[in-house]
Design a protein around this motif. Sequence first.
Motif: not given
Length: 107
Positions: A41-44, A48, A87, A89, A92
């Motif tokens: 979930k935090h992967t951009r 990333d 940015e 993610t 999101r």
Amino acid sequence: MTTTHPAGPQGADEDAILADITVMIAEVLEDDGLDGTEVGKHTRFGRDLEFESIDLVTLAGHLEARYGRDVNFAEFVSSMELDDIIELTVGRLVEYVSSCLKSAGAA
């Protein structure tokens, strides 16, 4: 891919959506040498996964094929500033997809 909605609360289980999007990302990146990249979930997408605009267009096609027109990726990113898109993610996007599916289920 078929157009179906994942089961779960109000038809939008975020874990199932995350799994679907992870598969889509792997398909988009398979020719870029990043196919072993861990996705969460935090992967951009920009920093990333090194997504370029064409990758986002391809992902949008996968999203529509999977979820139908209830999930409009172009509409989602059109309201964002460039820095927000860079940015963006995976989490999101999962929240957006879940929200769209919940709204479609309520209609």
